[in-house]
Scaffold this motif. Structure first.
Motif, PDB file in Angstrom:
ATOM      1  N   ASP A 197     -67.249  44.522 149.293  1.00 45.40           N
ATOM      2  CA  ASP A 197     -66.863  45.737 150.010  1.00 45.40           C
ATOM      3  C   ASP A 197     -67.724  46.916 149.586  1.00 45.40           C
ATOM      4  OD1 ASP A 197     -64.561  44.691 151.488  1.00 45.40           O
ATOM      5  OD2 ASP A 197     -63.683  44.427 149.513  1.00 45.40           O
ATOM      6  N   GLY A 198     -68.307  46.809 148.400  1.00 49.33           N
ATOM      7  CA  GLY A 198     -69.140  47.902 147.937  1.00 49.33           C
ATOM      8  C   GLY A 198     -69.965  47.532 146.724  1.00 49.33           C
ATOM      9  N   ILE A 199     -70.870  48.430 146.386  1.00 52.79           N
ATOM     10  CA  ILE A 199     -71.812  48.252 145.276  1.00 52.79           C
ATOM     11  C   ILE A 199     -71.567  49.362 144.253  1.00 52.79           C
ATOM     12  CG2 ILE A 199     -74.255  48.345 144.640  1.00 52.79           C
ATOM     13  CD1 ILE A 199     -73.556  45.797 146.135  1.00 52.79           C
ATOM     14  N   ASP A 200     -71.653  48.992 142.980  1.00 53.67           N
ATOM     15  CA  ASP A 200     -71.446  49.935 141.883  1.00 53.67           C
ATOM     16  C   ASP A 200     -72.720  49.974 141.045  1.00 53.67           C
ATOM     17  OD1 ASP A 200     -70.613  51.316 139.610  1.00 53.67           O
ATOM     18  OD2 ASP A 200     -68.668  50.325 139.523  1.00 53.67           O
ATOM     19  N   VAL A 201     -73.343  51.146 140.945  1.00 53.44           N
ATOM     20  CA  VAL A 201     -74.589  51.259 140.191  1.00 53.44           C
ATOM     21  C   VAL A 201     -74.514  52.412 139.194  1.00 53.44           C
ATOM     22  CG1 VAL A 201     -75.997  50.308 142.064  1.00 53.44           C
ATOM     23  CG2 VAL A 201     -75.699  52.780 141.887  1.00 53.44           C
ATOM     24  N   SER A 202     -75.307  52.286 138.144  1.00 56.75           N
ATOM     25  CA  SER A 202     -75.414  53.358 137.156  1.00 56.75           C
ATOM     26  C   SER A 202     -76.832  53.427 136.616  1.00 56.75           C
ATOM     27  CB  SER A 202     -74.418  53.153 136.010  1.00 56.75           C
ATOM     28  OG  SER A 202     -74.469  54.229 135.114  1.00 56.75           O
ATOM     29  N   SER A 203     -77.238  52.397 135.842  1.00 53.15           N
ATOM     30  CA  SER A 203     -78.580  52.384 135.245  1.00 53.15           C
ATOM     31  C   SER A 203     -79.673  52.517 136.295  1.00 53.15           C
ATOM     32  CB  SER A 203     -78.791  51.087 134.464  1.00 53.15           C
ATOM     33  OG  SER A 203     -77.848  50.955 133.432  1.00 53.15           O
ATOM     34  N   ALA A 204     -79.460  51.917 137.454  1.00 54.58           N
ATOM     35  CA  ALA A 204     -80.503  51.874 138.484  1.00 54.58           C
ATOM     36  C   ALA A 204     -80.862  53.240 139.045  1.00 54.58           C
ATOM     37  CB  ALA A 204     -80.068  50.956 139.628  1.00 54.58           C
ATOM     38  N   VAL A 205     -79.983  54.225 138.857  1.00 56.92           N
ATOM     39  CA  VAL A 205     -80.263  55.539 139.435  1.00 56.92           C
ATOM     40  C   VAL A 205     -80.430  56.609 138.348  1.00 56.92           C
ATOM     41  CG1 VAL A 205     -79.157  55.027 141.633  1.00 56.92           C
ATOM     42  CG2 VAL A 205     -77.781  55.982 139.770  1.00 56.92           C
ATOM     43  N   GLU A 206     -80.695  56.183 137.127  1.00 61.14           N
ATOM     44  CA  GLU A 206     -80.875  57.143 136.049  1.00 61.14           C
ATOM     45  C   GLU A 206     -82.340  57.539 135.878  1.00 61.14           C
ATOM     46  OE1 GLU A 206     -78.912  55.278 132.756  1.00 61.14           O
ATOM     47  OE2 GLU A 206     -77.011  56.271 133.229  1.00 61.14           O
ATOM     48  N   ARG A 207     -82.538  58.695 135.317  1.00 63.03           N
ATOM     49  CA  ARG A 207     -83.886  59.161 135.023  1.00 63.03           C
ATOM     50  C   ARG A 207     -84.522  58.286 133.942  1.00 63.03           C
ATOM     51  NH1 ARG A 207     -84.875  64.253 137.084  1.00 63.03           N
ATOM     52  NH2 ARG A 207     -83.038  65.476 137.700  1.00 63.03           N
ATOM     53  N   VAL A 208     -85.831  58.123 134.019  1.00 58.40           N
ATOM     54  CA  VAL A 208     -86.534  57.351 132.992  1.00 58.40           C
ATOM     55  C   VAL A 208     -86.508  58.104 131.671  1.00 58.40           C
ATOM     56  CG1 VAL A 208     -88.756  56.378 132.306  1.00 58.40           C
ATOM     57  CG2 VAL A 208     -88.008  56.236 134.700  1.00 58.40           C
ATOM     58  N   ASN A 209     -86.721  59.390 131.731  1.00 56.68           N
ATOM     59  CA  ASN A 209     -86.701  60.229 130.525  1.00 56.68           C
ATOM     60  C   ASN A 209     -85.664  61.332 130.706  1.00 56.68           C
ATOM     61  OD1 ASN A 209     -88.977  58.949 129.167  1.00 56.68           O
ATOM     62  ND2 ASN A 209     -90.232  59.895 130.769  1.00 56.68           N
ATOM     63  N   PRO A 211     -81.446  62.846 130.238  1.00 52.53           N
ATOM     64  CA  PRO A 211     -80.122  62.495 130.733  1.00 52.53           C
ATOM     65  C   PRO A 211     -79.998  62.699 132.232  1.00 52.53           C
ATOM     66  CG  PRO A 211     -80.076  64.678 129.777  1.00 52.53           C
ATOM     67  CD  PRO A 211     -81.464  64.131 129.536  1.00 52.53           C
ATOM     68  N   GLY A 212     -78.975  62.067 132.807  1.00 46.39           N
ATOM     69  CA  GLY A 212     -78.658  62.327 134.202  1.00 46.39           C
ATOM     70  C   GLY A 212     -79.303  61.377 135.179  1.00 46.39           C
ATOM     71  N   LYS A 213     -78.975  61.586 136.445  1.00 48.55           N
ATOM     72  CA  LYS A 213     -79.408  60.720 137.532  1.00 48.55           C
ATOM     73  C   LYS A 213     -80.692  61.227 138.176  1.00 48.55           C
ATOM     74  CE  LYS A 213     -75.599  58.408 136.946  1.00 48.55           C
ATOM     75  NZ  LYS A 213     -75.610  57.214 136.091  1.00 48.55           N
ATOM     76  N   ASP A 214     -81.453  60.285 138.709  1.00 48.98           N
ATOM     77  CA  ASP A 214     -82.674  60.593 139.447  1.00 48.98           C
ATOM     78  C   ASP A 214     -82.299  60.783 140.916  1.00 48.98           C
ATOM     79  OD1 ASP A 214     -84.987  59.937 141.202  1.00 48.98           O
ATOM     80  OD2 ASP A 214     -86.023  59.662 139.297  1.00 48.98           O
ATOM     81  N   PRO A 215     -82.537  61.957 141.489  1.00 52.27           N
ATOM     82  CA  PRO A 215     -82.069  62.216 142.860  1.00 52.27           C
ATOM     83  C   PRO A 215     -82.677  61.296 143.906  1.00 52.27           C
ATOM     84  CG  PRO A 215     -83.524  63.979 142.104  1.00 52.27           C
ATOM     85  CD  PRO A 215     -83.203  63.139 140.910  1.00 52.27           C
ATOM     86  N   GLU A 216     -83.963  60.955 143.760  1.00 48.20           N
ATOM     87  CA  GLU A 216     -84.586  60.074 144.751  1.00 48.20           C
ATOM     88  C   GLU A 216     -84.006  58.666 144.680  1.00 48.20           C
ATOM     89  OE1 GLU A 216     -86.777  60.666 147.322  1.00 48.20           O
ATOM     90  OE2 GLU A 216     -86.151  62.706 146.819  1.00 48.20           O
ATOM     91  N   LYS A 217     -83.789  58.170 143.469  1.00 54.17           N
ATOM     92  CA  LYS A 217     -83.184  56.839 143.320  1.00 54.17           C
ATOM     93  C   LYS A 217     -81.769  56.823 143.892  1.00 54.17           C
ATOM     94  CE  LYS A 217     -85.767  55.546 139.139  1.00 54.17           C
ATOM     95  NZ  LYS A 217     -85.658  55.258 137.691  1.00 54.17           N
ATOM     96  N   MET A 218     -81.020  57.882 143.610  1.00 50.11           N
ATOM     97  CA  MET A 218     -79.663  57.961 144.121  1.00 50.11           C
ATOM     98  C   MET A 218     -79.659  58.005 145.647  1.00 50.11           C
ATOM     99  SD  MET A 218     -76.636  60.798 143.474  1.00 50.11           S
ATOM    100  CE  MET A 218     -76.611  60.654 141.696  1.00 50.11           C
TER     101      MET A 218
END
Length: 229
Positions: A197-209, A211-218
């Motif tokens: 029904d859905g996908i759960d992601v965390s590491s895949a959308v994080e910045r390489v360097n 804290p926080g999420k990478d907006p383009e990946k998200m």
């Protein structure tokens, strides 16, 4: 309205959301987990995942937040994005704090004691890893469980598991989220093979360097999931 009635409304609202979005021929959900910064919330408000997760009461995680900080970030979310308190083997007191601070769901990893279950009015997303499928068979009939999150043996590691193991799962109408090492390169294959029904992601959308999420990946993975039927 007293606290019990208010919490009951929250639980029913949560279930209506999952039933209204998930299911056959409806678009897939996406949950972005491990929110830690105001920028993460701003990106979520722009790109619109269905749910976002905050790790609480688990200092071993680099994504761990205090209940006060997670609540502050939660209040900045767009109204239609649902908040998930992600915890490991919570106590009754921790569950109470989560409810009192207005989270929409509680996602439970590890142990879920009977006292904790009995105390909750929030809908529960029960997390399982592939080494603990017997627990799934025992708990799937519980009324307060709105859905399941199937993850790898080491949740939060960003590693996948053998999705064929989920072929044995009998779908029961509750939400099924797939987690564990899913990213832009394999998300479409995950959806085709498992049909969650859905996908759960965390590491895949994080910045390489940093804290926080990478907006383009998200942005990219949210659009990829929402475009899949």
């Amino acid at each position: 309205m007293d606290k019990l009635e208010n919490n009951a409304e929250i639980m029913n609202d949560g279930r209506d959301i999952t039933e209204g979005i998930a299911g056959k021929n409806r678009r897939k959900l996406i949950k972005i987990c491990g929110m830690t910064t105001e920028e993460d919330i701003a990106y979520a408000n722009e790109y619109r995942p269905d749910l976002v997760g905050f790790v609480l009461f688990f200092p071993k995680s680099k994504r761990n937040q205090t209940i006060q900080e997670a609540t502050r970030l939660r209040t900045r979310l767009a109204k239609e994005i649902k908040s998930v308190a992600v915890v490991v083997s919570p106590t009754v007191e921790q569950a109470k704090q989560i409810e009192e601070n207005g989270f929409d769901y509680i996602q439970i990893h590890g142990k879920m004691g009977q006292e904790v279950y009995d105390s909750l009015c929030l809908p529960i997303l029960r997390a399982f890893n592939v080494s603990d499928m017997k627990a799934f068979d025992r708990l799937r009939g519980l009324d307060k469980i709105a859905g399941y999150v199937f993850d790898s043996k080491n949740p939060g590691s960003g590693k996948t598991f053998d999705w064929l193991l989920l072929d044995q799962i009998e779908r029961d109408g509750k939400l099924l989220l797939l987690a564990g090492g899913i990213d832009e390169n394999n998300v479409r294959e995950a959806i085709r093979q498992v049909n969650p029904d859905g996908i759960d992601v965390s590491s895949a959308v994080e910045r390489v360097n940093g804290p926080g999420k990478d907006p383009e990946k998200m942005k990219n993975i949210i659009r990829m999931v929402h475009d899949e039927k």
